[in-house]
Write an enzyme that holds these catalytic residues in place. Structure first.
Site, PDB file in Angstrom:
ATOM      1  N   ARG A  98       7.287   9.576   6.379  1.00 21.63           N
ATOM      2  CA  ARG A  98       8.234   9.994   5.348  1.00 21.63           C
ATOM      3  C   ARG A  98       9.692   9.977   5.826  1.00 21.63           C
ATOM      4  O   ARG A  98      10.523  10.731   5.326  1.00 21.63           O
ATOM      5  CB  ARG A  98       7.890  11.387   4.797  1.00 21.63           C
ATOM      6  CG  ARG A  98       6.608  11.431   3.992  1.00 21.63           C
ATOM      7  CD  ARG A  98       6.784  10.714   2.662  1.00 21.63           C
ATOM      8  NE  ARG A  98       5.572  10.801   1.862  1.00 21.63           N
ATOM      9  CZ  ARG A  98       5.390  11.667   0.868  1.00 21.63           C
ATOM     10  NH1 ARG A  98       6.338  12.488   0.535  1.00 21.63           N
ATOM     11  NH2 ARG A  98       4.265  11.678   0.200  1.00 21.63           N
TER      12      ARG A  98
ATOM     13  N   ARG B  69      18.664   8.401  -5.198  1.00 27.08           N
ATOM     14  CA  ARG B  69      17.635   8.809  -6.165  1.00 27.08           C
ATOM     15  C   ARG B  69      18.270   9.404  -7.422  1.00 27.08           C
ATOM     16  O   ARG B  69      17.778   9.201  -8.526  1.00 27.08           O
ATOM     17  CB  ARG B  69      16.659   9.816  -5.545  1.00 27.08           C
ATOM     18  CG  ARG B  69      15.580   9.213  -4.698  1.00 27.08           C
ATOM     19  CD  ARG B  69      14.428   8.606  -5.524  1.00 27.08           C
ATOM     20  NE  ARG B  69      13.632   9.620  -6.185  1.00 27.08           N
ATOM     21  CZ  ARG B  69      13.495   9.766  -7.487  1.00 27.08           C
ATOM     22  NH1 ARG B  69      14.121   8.964  -8.305  1.00 27.08           N
ATOM     23  NH2 ARG B  69      12.750  10.709  -7.990  1.00 27.08           N
TER      24      ARG B  69
HETATM   25  O1  CP3 Z   1       7.037   7.301   4.717  1.00 29.92           O
HETATM   26  C1  CP3 Z   1       7.996   6.836   4.083  1.00 29.92           C
HETATM   27  O2  CP3 Z   1       9.166   7.186   4.263  1.00 29.92           O
HETATM   28  C2  CP3 Z   1       7.728   5.691   3.125  1.00 29.92           C
HETATM   29  C3  CP3 Z   1       7.468   6.032   1.778  1.00 29.92           C
HETATM   30  C4  CP3 Z   1       6.252   6.879   1.385  1.00 29.92           C
HETATM   31  C5  CP3 Z   1       6.305   7.775   0.272  1.00 29.92           C
HETATM   32  N1  CP3 Z   1       5.038   8.252   0.066  1.00 29.92           N
HETATM   33  C6  CP3 Z   1       7.508   8.073  -0.512  1.00 29.92           C
HETATM   34  C7  CP3 Z   1       7.544   9.272  -1.381  1.00 29.92           C
HETATM   35  C8  CP3 Z   1       4.947   6.906   1.884  1.00 29.92           C
HETATM   36  C9  CP3 Z   1       4.344   6.200   3.088  1.00 29.92           C
HETATM   37  C10 CP3 Z   1       4.182   7.773   1.025  1.00 29.92           C
HETATM   38  C11 CP3 Z   1       2.741   8.024   1.199  1.00 29.92           C
HETATM   39  C12 CP3 Z   1       2.066   8.984   0.321  1.00 29.92           C
HETATM   40  N2  CP3 Z   1       2.314   9.245  -1.002  1.00 29.92           N
HETATM   41  C13 CP3 Z   1       0.941   9.747   0.720  1.00 29.92           C
HETATM   42  C14 CP3 Z   1       0.256   9.689   2.063  1.00 29.92           C
HETATM   43  C15 CP3 Z   1       1.020  10.348   3.170  1.00 29.92           C
HETATM   44  C16 CP3 Z   1       1.205  11.832   3.047  1.00 29.92           C
HETATM   45  O3  CP3 Z   1       2.373  12.240   3.027  1.00 29.92           O
HETATM   46  O4  CP3 Z   1       0.234  12.547   3.005  1.00 29.92           O
HETATM   47  C17 CP3 Z   1       0.563  10.536  -0.390  1.00 29.92           C
HETATM   48  C18 CP3 Z   1      -0.571  11.537  -0.426  1.00 29.92           C
HETATM   49  C19 CP3 Z   1       1.437  10.196  -1.478  1.00 29.92           C
HETATM   50  C20 CP3 Z   1       1.391  10.713  -2.876  1.00 29.92           C
HETATM   51  C21 CP3 Z   1       2.625  11.434  -3.240  1.00 29.92           C
HETATM   52  N3  CP3 Z   1       3.866  10.839  -3.419  1.00 29.92           N
HETATM   53  C22 CP3 Z   1       2.797  12.823  -3.472  1.00 29.92           C
HETATM   54  C23 CP3 Z   1       1.673  13.841  -3.363  1.00 29.92           C
HETATM   55  C24 CP3 Z   1       4.144  13.049  -3.801  1.00 29.92           C
HETATM   56  C25 CP3 Z   1       4.783  14.355  -4.223  1.00 29.92           C
HETATM   57  C26 CP3 Z   1       4.893  15.304  -3.111  1.00 29.92           C
HETATM   58  C27 CP3 Z   1       5.953  14.909  -2.112  1.00 29.92           C
HETATM   59  O5  CP3 Z   1       5.672  14.900  -0.929  1.00 29.92           O
HETATM   60  O6  CP3 Z   1       7.059  14.617  -2.555  1.00 29.92           O
HETATM   61  C28 CP3 Z   1       4.806  11.803  -3.721  1.00 29.92           C
HETATM   62  C29 CP3 Z   1       6.251  11.542  -3.987  1.00 29.92           C
HETATM   63  C30 CP3 Z   1       7.017  10.815  -2.938  1.00 29.92           C
HETATM   64  N4  CP3 Z   1       6.566   9.721  -2.233  1.00 29.92           N
HETATM   65  C31 CP3 Z   1       8.357  11.078  -2.539  1.00 29.92           C
HETATM   66  C32 CP3 Z   1       8.684  10.116  -1.569  1.00 29.92           C
HETATM   67  C33 CP3 Z   1      10.011   9.950  -0.866  1.00 29.92           C
HETATM   68  C34 CP3 Z   1       9.279  12.161  -3.138  1.00 29.92           C
HETATM   69  C35 CP3 Z   1       9.718  11.731  -4.473  1.00 29.92           C
HETATM   70  C36 CP3 Z   1      11.123  12.151  -4.827  1.00 29.92           C
HETATM   71  O7  CP3 Z   1      12.091  11.534  -4.357  1.00 29.92           O
HETATM   72  O8  CP3 Z   1      11.244  13.088  -5.631  1.00 29.92           O
END
Ligand code: CP3
Length: 345
Positions: free
Chosen positions: A25, A38
């Site tokens: 992340r 964003r």
């Molecule tokens: O790692 C990185 O920087 C690359 C981008 C990336 C995102 N999500 C961007 C994101 C990666 C590799 C993921 C993987 C992901 N997404 C996983 C597996 C890894 C982990 O963290 O467990 C999972 C379970 C998700 C599903 C997901 N996406 C959730 C549950 C959420 C909401 C909760 C949260 O952590 O924000 C997201 C949203 C998300 N994905 C954001 C980002 C930067 C935040 C969105 C925003 O900008 O509001």
């Protein structure tokens, strides 16, 4: 040692005086430049599907901190989106999908996965590739079938993925069909990411830890084995990292059976326990507590040093044990990188 990128060299079994470092992340909300972009862009998924913006977000942490790898800015839930399930992200409350409540609902999904529905992702990869510094590796990713299926069934995040576990017990054949569909989609999607220019891929099985042993083998180990084998058949040269969160005591078995080049360790794993049980032909990645990075200070220094010490002399990639938290101070990230690289004299 040649001039191979450090991350790739370590995944091929080499050791480095200081391990390569990137953070799960790393492209995200702890960065003010991410929050600014964003705020200007549309929804989260639109952001993922706009190559100019997604490429910029991928590069932000590289510009600011000089990590050894960039990870594609996207999300694991673009795969259900491409399969025709409605996906949205509401700020603050996480993902929302139209839940799969009965085996019948599986008929709403596309019969086969059309990888070109994700063409904006491949255009993002193409843009990043041409802008990346020569020593920085480029990581693509997808969610593992169990983790993606757990969101598809619940329609949202849950504390323990009870809806997917219940569905798998009640409808094992239908659940197996969904997992198989996701295995095929993952292989096609990652192969296409590789064709577009990523050099390493990571599989995220964030929710593996909620399963009892018999289910773990069926829904975590077997699908991951199939994906690794499917990718290696197409591109033997591209390293694969598996992050199986909550794998616990299964870890040595995963190292022996998945065929992955690297294994991610979550925060709960004792580094020494893992290093003693995983052979040196599998790189270990991790596993600083994201809360220690947020807290900073002496406890952060101590935890960094102890991780470095334990993995010294074996292939190791420095990372967190899970994603960086949005509240993490930027100075703590700089301090982490400096301390990890002291050995790179
Ligand atoms: O790692 C990185 O920087 C690359 C981008 C990336 C995102 N999500 C961007 C994101 C990666 C590799 C993921 C993987 C992901 N997404 C996983 C597996 C890894 C982990 O963290 O467990 C999972 C379970 C998700 C599903 C997901 N996406 C959730 C549950 C959420 C909401 C909760 C949260 O952590 O924000 C997201 C949203 C998300 N994905 C954001 C980002 C930067 C935040 C969105 C925003 O900008 O509001």
């Amino acid at each position: 040692m040649g001039d191979e990128k450090a991350l790739i060299a370590v995944l091929r079994g080499e050791t480095r005086p200081a391990p390569p470092i990137w953070l799960m992340r790393q492209a995200g909300r702890y960065l003010p430049e991410y929050r600014a972009l964003r705020a200007k862009a549309g929804s989260f998924l639109e952001t993922c599907y706009t190559p100019s913006i997604a490429a910029e977000i991928t590069l932000q942490p590289i510009r600011r901190f000089g990590f050894d790898a960039a990870i594609l800015f996207s999300d694991i839930l673009v795969v259900p989106d491409a399969l025709g399930q409605k996906v949205s992200f509401e700020s603050g409350s996480g993902p929302k999908l139209e839940p799969i409540e009965t085996p019948d609902h599986l008929n709403r999904l596309a019969e086969t996965f059309d990888v070109e529905r994700l063409s904006p992702v491949f255009e993002t990869i193409d843009r990043v590739k041409s802008a990346l510094p020569a020593d920085v590796a480029f990581i693509g990713f997808c969610g593992a079938p169990w983790t993606v299926a757990s969101y598809m069934i619940a329609g949202q995040g849950t504390p323990d993925q009870a809806p997917a576990r219940l569905f798998a017990y009640r409808h094992p054949d239908a659940f197996a069909r969904l997992i198989d569909k996701l295995v095929d989609a993952s292989i096609a999607y990652l192969a296409r990411q590789i064709a577009a220019g990523v050099e390493v891929v990571q599989l995220f099985d964030t929710w593996a830890g909620v399963l009892p042993p018999s289910e773990f083998d069926k829904w975590v180990v077997a699908p991951l084995q199939k994906i690794v084998a499917g990718l290696k058949e197409k591109r033997r040269d591209v390293p694969v990292i598996a992050f199986v969160r909550g794998a616990g005591a299964h870890l040595p078995d995963l190292a022996a059976r998945l065929g992955a080049d690297g294994l991610g360790l979550d925060t709960s794993i004792d580094p020494k326990w893992a290093a003693d049980r995983v052979s040196n032909n599998v790189a270990l990645q991790g596993n600083l507590d994201p809360l220690a990075l947020l807290a900073g200070g002496e406890s952060l220094d101590r935890q960094i040093d102890s991780i470095l010490r334990v993995f010294e002399g074996r292939p190791h990639i420095f990372n967190l044990g899970h994603g960086i938290l949005p509240e993490t101070p930027l100075e703590h990230v700089s301090r982490l990188i400096e301390r990890v690289r002291v050995g790179r004299r």
